[in-house]
Design an enzyme around this catalytic site. Structure first.
Site, PDB file in Angstrom:
ATOM      1  N   LYS A 113       0.251  -1.426   0.097  1.00 41.73           N
ATOM      2  CA  LYS A 113       0.091  -0.035   0.215  1.00 41.73           C
ATOM      3  C   LYS A 113       0.968   0.883  -0.118  1.00 41.73           C
ATOM      4  O   LYS A 113       2.060   1.088   0.778  1.00 41.73           O
ATOM      5  CB  LYS A 113      -0.624   0.008   0.930  1.00 41.73           C
ATOM      6  CG  LYS A 113      -1.926   1.016   1.666  1.00 41.73           C
ATOM      7  CD  LYS A 113      -2.045   1.201   2.695  1.00 41.73           C
ATOM      8  CE  LYS A 113      -3.399   2.459   3.383  1.00 41.73           C
ATOM      9  NZ  LYS A 113      -4.422   2.149   4.208  1.00 41.73           N
ATOM     10  N   GLU A 115      -3.616   7.214   2.360  1.00 39.08           N
ATOM     11  CA  GLU A 115      -3.751   7.359   3.729  1.00 39.08           C
ATOM     12  C   GLU A 115      -2.573   7.590   4.167  1.00 39.08           C
ATOM     13  O   GLU A 115      -2.370   6.665   5.591  1.00 39.08           O
ATOM     14  CB  GLU A 115      -4.384   5.739   4.098  1.00 39.08           C
ATOM     15  CG  GLU A 115      -5.870   5.940   3.402  1.00 39.08           C
ATOM     16  CD  GLU A 115      -6.637   5.104   4.174  1.00 39.08           C
ATOM     17  OE1 GLU A 115      -5.948   4.172   4.466  1.00 39.08           O
ATOM     18  OE2 GLU A 115      -8.011   5.469   3.334  1.00 39.08           O
ATOM     19  N   ARG A 133     -12.650  11.383  -5.662  1.00 40.10           N
ATOM     20  CA  ARG A 133     -11.955  10.642  -5.140  1.00 40.10           C
ATOM     21  C   ARG A 133     -12.245   9.461  -6.183  1.00 40.10           C
ATOM     22  O   ARG A 133     -11.256   8.251  -6.382  1.00 40.10           O
ATOM     23  CB  ARG A 133     -11.826   9.899  -4.220  1.00 40.10           C
ATOM     24  CG  ARG A 133     -10.988   8.847  -3.216  1.00 40.10           C
ATOM     25  CD  ARG A 133     -12.158   8.779  -2.088  1.00 40.10           C
ATOM     26  NE  ARG A 133     -11.289   7.457  -1.448  1.00 40.10           N
ATOM     27  CZ  ARG A 133     -11.234   7.400  -0.504  1.00 40.10           C
ATOM     28  NH1 ARG A 133     -11.914   8.280   0.655  1.00 40.10           N
ATOM     29  NH2 ARG A 133     -11.129   5.663   0.050  1.00 40.10           N
ATOM     30  N   ASP A 183     -14.322   2.413  -1.581  1.00 38.93           N
ATOM     31  CA  ASP A 183     -13.635   2.352  -0.069  1.00 38.93           C
ATOM     32  C   ASP A 183     -14.578   1.417   0.408  1.00 38.93           C
ATOM     33  O   ASP A 183     -15.498   1.492   1.486  1.00 38.93           O
ATOM     34  CB  ASP A 183     -13.360   3.340   0.842  1.00 38.93           C
ATOM     35  CG  ASP A 183     -12.527   2.683   1.386  1.00 38.93           C
ATOM     36  OD1 ASP A 183     -12.173   1.197   1.888  1.00 38.93           O
ATOM     37  OD2 ASP A 183     -11.828   3.209   2.617  1.00 38.93           O
ATOM     38  N   GLU A 206     -10.428  -6.967  -4.962  1.00 37.48           N
ATOM     39  CA  GLU A 206     -10.006  -7.624  -3.165  1.00 37.48           C
ATOM     40  C   GLU A 206     -11.418  -7.164  -2.877  1.00 37.48           C
ATOM     41  O   GLU A 206     -12.553  -6.081  -3.294  1.00 37.48           O
ATOM     42  CB  GLU A 206      -9.097  -6.005  -2.231  1.00 37.48           C
ATOM     43  CG  GLU A 206      -9.063  -5.845  -1.074  1.00 37.48           C
ATOM     44  CD  GLU A 206      -8.314  -4.962  -1.243  1.00 37.48           C
ATOM     45  OE1 GLU A 206      -6.966  -4.934  -1.229  1.00 37.48           O
ATOM     46  OE2 GLU A 206      -8.271  -3.641   0.103  1.00 37.48           O
ATOM     47  N   GLU A 242     -16.693  -3.292   7.914  1.00 35.51           N
ATOM     48  CA  GLU A 242     -15.984  -2.170   8.103  1.00 35.51           C
ATOM     49  C   GLU A 242     -17.202  -1.590   8.004  1.00 35.51           C
ATOM     50  O   GLU A 242     -17.414  -0.460   9.495  1.00 35.51           O
ATOM     51  CB  GLU A 242     -14.814  -1.885   7.677  1.00 35.51           C
ATOM     52  CG  GLU A 242     -14.550  -0.170   7.459  1.00 35.51           C
ATOM     53  CD  GLU A 242     -13.106   0.243   7.074  1.00 35.51           C
ATOM     54  OE1 GLU A 242     -12.193  -0.827   6.311  1.00 35.51           O
ATOM     55  OE2 GLU A 242     -13.145   0.812   7.346  1.00 35.51           O
TER      56      GLU A 242
HETATM   57  C1  GCV Z   1      -5.386  -0.930   6.265  1.00 38.49           C
HETATM   58  C2  GCV Z   1      -9.619   2.627   4.780  1.00 38.49           C
HETATM   59  C3  GCV Z   1     -10.346   1.510   6.048  1.00 38.49           C
HETATM   60  C4  GCV Z   1      -8.531   1.338   7.123  1.00 38.49           C
HETATM   61  C5  GCV Z   1      -8.001   0.312   5.769  1.00 38.49           C
HETATM   62  C6  GCV Z   1      -7.376   1.349   3.814  1.00 38.49           C
HETATM   63  C7  GCV Z   1      -7.012   0.036   3.075  1.00 38.49           C
HETATM   64  O1  GCV Z   1      -9.705   3.567   4.444  1.00 38.49           O
HETATM   65  O2  GCV Z   1     -10.938   2.917   6.684  1.00 38.49           O
HETATM   66  O3  GCV Z   1      -8.773   1.311   8.024  1.00 38.49           O
HETATM   67  O4  GCV Z   1      -6.648   0.547   6.103  1.00 38.49           O
HETATM   68  O5  GCV Z   1      -8.936   1.345   3.754  1.00 38.49           O
HETATM   69  O6  GCV Z   1      -7.825  -0.476   2.385  1.00 38.49           O
HETATM   70  O7  GCV Z   1      -5.701   0.605   3.461  1.00 38.49           O
END
Ligand code: GCV
Length: 880
Positions: free
Chosen positions: A306, A310, A360, A389, A411, A417
């Site tokens: 990644k 973020e 986004r 997301d 994915e 979540e």
């Molecule tokens: C692991 C979202 C989630 C994050 C996660 C991110 C990702 O933003 O809230 O917790 O980080 O996706 O898939 O990398």
């Protein structure tokens, strides 16, 4: 019903319960591998099942296959298989890779080529005796064949005369876990990590071994075990032997170990002053690291990245591309068969929200499409199913049709979540199936997402499916006993995305709860409707999940999406709602699809209602295809969704005594909670839209709660009113909290006719204390305690609000006209026993047979004890 009939009915019901044999209590740890003993009729079907087995080979995988076969057959058919060195004169189960099977049964030919991991279940006559054959090109395929055979028996399906060849749809069928080295799990809702604790791999990897077995049983062949927000310590020299311990356990089940790595690792604590992928020192560093990894783990699967996302550093730091970064890792892996999974989740979360052209959703395509063809052959671009997301509803990512010369994988997020965090029932398979079936119309040809990711659409050598699972140490793995259906279903779709959703639901239910037709029918139907239900009370019409995106991603938080750089905007204002993503007047995102898909989304008329607000900004009065206005649909769907969750409770209650008490109670507790929390969602969203739009609900429900008694209007002793922020997350925007060290009380007079009533208390269960509540009825003859409970759930917040608002139901309380109702709150630490309101409704069920106390107060906690983690299955002595 008259009194006599009622008495007879009650007596009959009690006798029925007494006669029903008690079912063995189960934690759920065994998931779908229970191998429960078949009952008389079913076991008679298998009475001729061979008593002998021949295993052709002695690899670790074949040993696992043999022991699994023994375990399953002894559990279900109470039969001990005898192992034979050669084909015996009477019937046997023969296990082995195809060349070795063909050696002893020369005439055998599979109906088609056996590819990697494919298996063939068949039978062959030798000297007049029919043997059951489980064979494959590789030993892992044989293991899969054994699991498949056992699954058939558990579902009472015929196994004699089989001739079934199963081929996996794609080579990559992987799981990602987002576990941190300290033992926590990002977006994990079922306890601590099964892999890590205190900065190291756990000493006891028993649960990791059970996990590998579960994964293998449904054809998963790889697992990346740590958070994609990766900790560079994982690559330290002293960590590699620890990873090798996990790989050793995985190997027994044909699961390849992978890890997520931080692209900045060469710099972070590793001596270099750069992590620039174009710097030869950085390339050498990765080469050396990969060699070290393979020295410790010869069958290592690969690396997950990644980057530029973020706050994770990435190649843009040095002006390099994502391909530069992916390739520098991929090259040293290539000769070892390792893969780089490079995530397409690259985006800027500091977007200017005032700029109507910013979006986004465009990021993944904008970054990766121009690089198509520039990645090494062992790089797979791992693409989230939608462009944002893991929202409750998104269109598919246009990047699936934007990479024709690059490998890709989809994915999917198993951990819930944004879909209720395993407190709400949300079976995601129908959503994933819609995504996989979606026709991208690439090059104007039929090109469903499932083919693009499997590599067939664009003739790519690799590709497949990755599920983010985040199972934890909770005995039942995912906290909600029904959530394991998502892991099971993910794996089944990864194996064969053409399977039907309802078959998957039925299979999982039968394997997990047994074959009682009422159980299978009821649970499958709950599963199948649950995604729509969740969507309908948390953000319908493609507005995305209207949750608190800045915090927990759990309860309602409508405005949290707006006026910040995260780009999960829905643009709701006084007049309308939705993101204009058209080419003509919006952000232009629609233009990333191939023309036929783009045309559908560009036009308001052809955009499906369920995605309307993802693609278009419309007034609240806009008429949907179903003839309702957008706003009335929002109101109606929230009421229907909340009602459906209440119905789930009733449906589940019909299964009492058909399921073991332990799992019955655990699910019931969650469903009751969900039914309460769906009302929190419903009211927050409906009230917010009512206030914002000024347009009332045509059915007069929104903002009107005649049977509700607001806590702030009650007679308060020591309790004090508090404003709740955001206002829509509490009834009338206010609550009361007890800041005293003594119990506080709130009293009111309902003024109701004499009768039995259901009393729902809406309180806030904060996660840093365990406040207690007592419910009394007061009258001239004194006070009567009718219920008490502890606010000891583990909700994801220490604040009064939409995450913590919880409903406790007390059934069949006898009230007389002059009676008063009193709630006593006893605070604990920072949990101030906050109350929102009490709702009283008359009890319609005259039999009085319903519980007089809420199960939520009495049921066993669903997060089971961690003291002794249960091991599952038979004892795989050779495998421990
Ligand atoms: C692991 C979202 C989630 C994050 C996660 C991110 C990702 O933003 O809230 O917790 O980080 O996706 O898939 O990398």
């Amino acid at each position: 019903m008259n009194r006599l009939a009622l008495t007879l009915y009650s007596a009959a019901f009690s006798i029925m319960l007494l006669l029903t044999p008690a079912l063995r209590a189960e934690t759920g740890a065994e998931a779908w591998l229970r191998y429960a003993r078949l009952d008389g009729n079913a076991s008679r079907t298998y009475q001729n099942f061979p008593a002998k087995a021949v295993v052709l080979g002695d690899s670790a995988l074949l040993r696992s296959a043999r022991e699994e076969l023994f375990c399953g057959i002894s559990g279900m058919l109470t039969k001990s298989l005898h192992i034979e060195p050669n084909l015996p004169p009477d019937a046997a189960v023969v296990l082995g890779a195809f060349p070795s099977v063909q050696k002893i049964i020369p005439g055998l030919h599979p109906p088609a080529d056996l590819g990697e991991d494919a298996f063939w279940l068949t039978n062959a006559r030798v000297h007049g005796v029919r043997h059951l054959i489980i064979t494959a090109q590789n030993d892992r395929g044989v293991l899969y064949g054994v699991f498949s055979l056992l699954s058939k028996i558990a579902q009472h399906q015929p196994v004699f005369g089989l001739n079934e060849l199963q081929q996996p749809y794609a080579r990559v069928r992987w799981i990602d876990q987002w576990d941190n080295l300290d033992g926590t799990i990002e977006r994990g809702y079922a306890g601590r990590s099964i892999f890590f604790e205190n900065g190291a791999v756990r000493a006891d990897l028993g649960r990791a071994a059970d996990y590998a077995r579960l994964l293998a049983s449904v054809g998963i062949n790889g697992c990346a075990i740590n958070n994609v927000n990766a900790d560079p310590r994982l690559l330290r020299d002293d960590f590699l032997p620890q990873l090798a311990r996990v790989a050793k356990i995985f190997r027994l089940w044909g699961v390849q170990l992978a890890i997520s790595v931080d692209l900045a690792s060469p710099k972070t604590g590793a001596g270099l002053d750069t992590f620039d992928p174009a710097d030869p020192r950085v390339a050498a560093w990765w080469r050396n690291k990969v060699e070290q990894i393979y020295a410790a783990i010869p069958d290592f699967g690969g690396l997950v990245i990644k980057a530029d996302s973020e706050d994770r550093l990435g190649p843009s730091f040095y002006g390099r591309t994502q391909a530069d970064a992916a390739n520098v890792l991929a090259r040293p892996l290539q000769s070892r068969g390792g893969i780089v999974f490079y995530r397409a989740f690259v985006y800027n979360h500091h977007l200017d929200w005032r700029d109507a052209k910013n979006d986004r959703a465009k990021a993944a395509y904008d970054y990766f499409h121009p690089l198509d063809g520039k990645f090494e052959n062992n790089v797979i671009i791992q693409i989230k199913h939608g462009p944002i997301d893991f929202q409750t509803r998104e269109p598919v990512s246009p990047l699936f049709s934007g990479l024709e010369h690059t490998n890709q994988a989809i994915e999917l997020q198993i951990t819930q979540e944004y879909t209720g965090q395993q407190r709400h029932l949300c079976f995601l398979i129908p959503m994933w199936k819609e995504v996989l079936d979606f026709d991208l119309r690439a090059n104007d040809k039929h090109s469903p997402v499932m083919d693009a990711v499997a590599g067939t659409t664009f003739h790519r050598p690799a590709g497949g499916f990755v599920g983010v699972a985040n199972l934890g140490l909770d005995d039942n793995w995912l906290a909600h006993p029904l959530a394991m259906a998502n892991l099971y279903g993910f794996a089944r779709l990864a194996w064969n995305p053409n399977l039907s959703v309802s078959n998957i639901a039925q299979e999982w239910t039968t394997l997990t709860f047994g074959s009682d037709p009422q159980v299978v029918k009821t649970i499958s139907s709950m599963l199948l409707s649950s995604w729509h239900t969740y969507e309908s009370y948390t953000g319908p019409l493609g507005a995305q999940t209207l949750t608190d995106i800045l915090g927990s991603h759990y309860g309602p938080g409508i405005e949290s999406s707006e006026e910040n750089g995260w780009g999960q905007w829905h643009r709701a204002d006084h007049n309308g709602i939705g993101m204009d993503r058209t080419v003509a007047s919006g952000t232009g995102f629609v233009g990333q699809y191939w023309p036929q898909a783009a045309q559908m989304y560009e036009s308001l008329a052809t955009t499906p209602d369920e995605l309307l607000l993802f693609f278009h900004h419309v007034p609240y009065t806009y008429l949907l295809h179903n003839g309702k206005t957008v706003l009335q649909h929002i109101y109606d769907s929230h009421y229907e969704g909340a009602q459906a969750t209440a119905d789930y409770v009733r449906q589940w209650q019909t299964l009492r005594s058909r399921i073991d008490d332990q799992r019955y109670a655990a699910v019931l507790t969650r469903l009751e909670y969900q039914a309460g929390h769906a009302i929190v969602w419903r009211d927050a969203i409906c009230n917010w839209f009512l206030r914002t739009s000024g347009i009332p609900d045509a059915l007069g429900r929104v903002g009107r709660h005649p049977s509700r008694f607001e806590a702030e209007d009650m007679q308060l002793t020591d309790y004090s009113p508090v404003e709740v922020i955001p206002w829509e997350n509490a009834s009338a925007g206010q609550a009361i909290e007890c800041r005293s060290s003594q119990p506080c009380t709130a009293t009111f007079k309902p003024n109701l006719a004499a009768g039995r009533y259901r009393i729902d208390t809406q309180y806030f269960d904060l996660n840093d204390g365990e406040a207690k509540f007592r419910l009394y009825v007061l009258n001239q003859s004194g006070s009567r305690l009718v219920d008490e409970w502890t606010a000891n759930d583990h909700l994801p917040s220490a604040k009064i609000g939409g995450d913590t608002s919880t409903r406790h139901c007390t059934f069949a309380v006898l009230l007389a006209p002059q009676d008063e109702v009193r709630i006593e709150g006893i605070p604990d630490r920072s949990d101030h026993a906050a109350l929102d309101y009490v709702e009283i409704s008359s009890v319609l069920d005259p039999t009085g047979m319903r519980r007089t106390r809420s199960h939520a107060a009495n049921a066993p906690r669903t997060r089971f004890s961690k003291k002794a983690n249960p091991r599952i299955g038979c004892s795989h002595s050779s495998n421990q």
